[in-house]
Structures are given as C-alpha cells and as structure tokens.
Design a protein around this motif. Structure first.
Motif, PDB file in Angstrom:
ATOM      1  N   GLY A   1      31.454  36.587  37.995  1.00  0.00           N
ATOM      2  CA  GLY A   1      32.131  36.123  39.204  1.00  0.00           C
ATOM      3  C   GLY A   1      31.157  35.553  40.212  1.00  0.00           C
ATOM      4  O   GLY A   1      31.399  34.501  40.811  1.00  0.00           O
TER       5      GLY A   1
ATOM      6  N   ALA B   1      34.359  40.475  43.817  1.00  0.00           N
ATOM      7  CA  ALA B   1      33.200  40.880  43.018  1.00  0.00           C
ATOM      8  C   ALA B   1      32.161  41.579  43.889  1.00  0.00           C
ATOM      9  O   ALA B   1      31.609  42.617  43.499  1.00  0.00           O
ATOM     10  CB  ALA B   1      32.584  39.663  42.325  1.00  0.00           C
TER      11      ALA B   1
ATOM     12  N   ASP C   1      35.301  29.234  44.146  1.00  0.00           N
ATOM     13  CA  ASP C   1      36.223  29.681  45.193  1.00  0.00           C
ATOM     14  C   ASP C   1      36.639  28.542  46.113  1.00  0.00           C
ATOM     15  O   ASP C   1      37.775  28.506  46.581  1.00  0.00           O
ATOM     16  CB  ASP C   1      35.616  30.825  46.011  1.00  0.00           C
ATOM     17  CG  ASP C   1      35.772  32.179  45.346  1.00  0.00           C
ATOM     18  OD1 ASP C   1      36.544  32.281  44.366  1.00  0.00           O
ATOM     19  OD2 ASP C   1      35.124  33.136  45.799  1.00  0.00           O
TER      20      ASP C   1
ATOM     21  N   PHE D   1      36.172  34.428  42.909  1.00  0.00           N
ATOM     22  CA  PHE D   1      36.588  35.751  43.379  1.00  0.00           C
ATOM     23  C   PHE D   1      35.375  36.519  43.902  1.00  0.00           C
ATOM     24  O   PHE D   1      35.213  37.710  43.639  1.00  0.00           O
ATOM     25  CB  PHE D   1      37.318  36.524  42.275  1.00  0.00           C
ATOM     26  CG  PHE D   1      38.535  35.808  41.765  1.00  0.00           C
ATOM     27  CD1 PHE D   1      39.738  35.913  42.435  1.00  0.00           C
ATOM     28  CD2 PHE D   1      38.458  35.000  40.637  1.00  0.00           C
ATOM     29  CE1 PHE D   1      40.857  35.231  41.983  1.00  0.00           C
ATOM     30  CE2 PHE D   1      39.564  34.322  40.177  1.00  0.00           C
ATOM     31  CZ  PHE D   1      40.777  34.430  40.846  1.00  0.00           C
TER      32      PHE D   1
END
Length: 188
Positions: A105, A115, A163, A111
């Motif tokens: 991650g 994480a 992200d 995320f």
C-alpha cells in the motif's frame, strides 16, 4: 483541523485551542515520499522474509520468550496471546500478511492512511513488546510509529501515488471522496 496551502507552502493546525504552523520547504513533498517508500520497502521486506522463510512463521517464540525477557508493561497480555492457540493463529497470519499489505500500500501509494494507521498500530505493539528503556523511552519502534503517523498526516499517497487517482474516481458525476467524505480517513 490541518490545512496546507500549496500556493503559500504554509502548514497550520489547531488542536485543543493551540495553533501551530510554519512554512514548508518546496522539497518537503520529496521527503514525505521518501518516508513513505522507505517504510513500504521495510515492511514489504519484513513480511516477505517471514512468508518465504523455510520455516513457517510463528510468533510464539517471540511472544513467550523475548517479550517477558524485555520486561515491558504488557507482558501478561503478550503471554496470553502466546498461550491462546486461536489468538496465536491470528497473529501468525496477521503479522506477515499485514506487513506485506502495508508495504505494498505504501509503495504504490494506495490506501496510505489506512496502511499507515495499521503500520503505526503494529509499531506501537512492537514498542511495548520490545520494551527497553535503558537508553530512554525513544527507540526505533517508537520512531517508526511516528514516521507512519507523519506519512498519514501528510497524505503521502497523493504524492506520486494511486490515492490521488482513487480519490478522484468518478462516481455519478462526483469525485469518490466528495461522494463519500469518510474515505479521506483511509485514502491520502
């Protein structure tokens, strides 16, 4: 509430009536990215080394022997974990697979806040398990916990990470995080 005005490179946060702030250097994003990647590589390596070892990973020896030898404040809880077959089975899966998931991650920047939260939680557990305050209360586990929290706070997943794109995914004409604002707590 924290804000970063990218035009002015100003950082400001108010907590409990106290306001702190300062000017962020233009290279700060690169250092935040470096911290994210460093922790991602470290955790991916730690998890893979456990999963690819010739012997199956078991936390039993660590929980039953190393933690009591360290004399930390939660020795009884760690001994209970070692003595419970169900809890030990969960730990034996959660640690290596969790480290791999956290590492991946962070490396790809997906995320990241989620994480980083679980990475900080894992480091907090290691901190109290590896209790050694002979040289002070700040050790590597504590420092890594703070690095994870910084990675989350600075939304490091938006810096050359997925992200940035996940947050903007179109859902019915709205960006994902606009439609579901709670996702800001796991993305970024």
């Amino acid at each position: 509430m924290s804000t970063l005005d990218s035009g002015m490179n100003q950082l400001e946060s108010r907590v409990g009536g106290l306001t702190v702030g300062g000017k962020v250097h233009s290279l700060s994003a690169w250092f935040v990215l470096a911290l994210r990647l460093m922790m991602g590589i470290a955790f991916l390596n730690a998890g893979l080394s456990k999963l690819l070892s010739a012997e199956p990973f078991s936390a039993y020896g660590y929980l039953a022997n190393a933690v009591p030898a360290n004399g930390g404040p939660f020795v009884d809880q760690f001994l209970w974990m070692a003595g419970s077959p169900t809890v030990l089975a969960i730990v034996d899966v959660a640690v290596p697979y969790g480290q791999v998931a956290i590492g991946l991650g962070l490396i790809v920047g997906a995320f990241v806040r989620l994480a980083a939260f679980f990475g900080a939680l894992m480091m907090a557990m290691f901190y109290v398990a590896n209790w050694d305050v002979a040289h002070g209360v700040i050790n590597g586990d504590f420092a890594y916990m703070l690095v994870f929290l910084a990675v989350a706070a600075f939304a490091a997943g938006r810096i050359l990470g997925l992200d940035r794109y996940i947050e903007q995914y179109d859902v019915g004409g709205e960006a994902l995080v606009e439609r579901y604002p709670a996702l800001e707590y796991i993305l970024g």
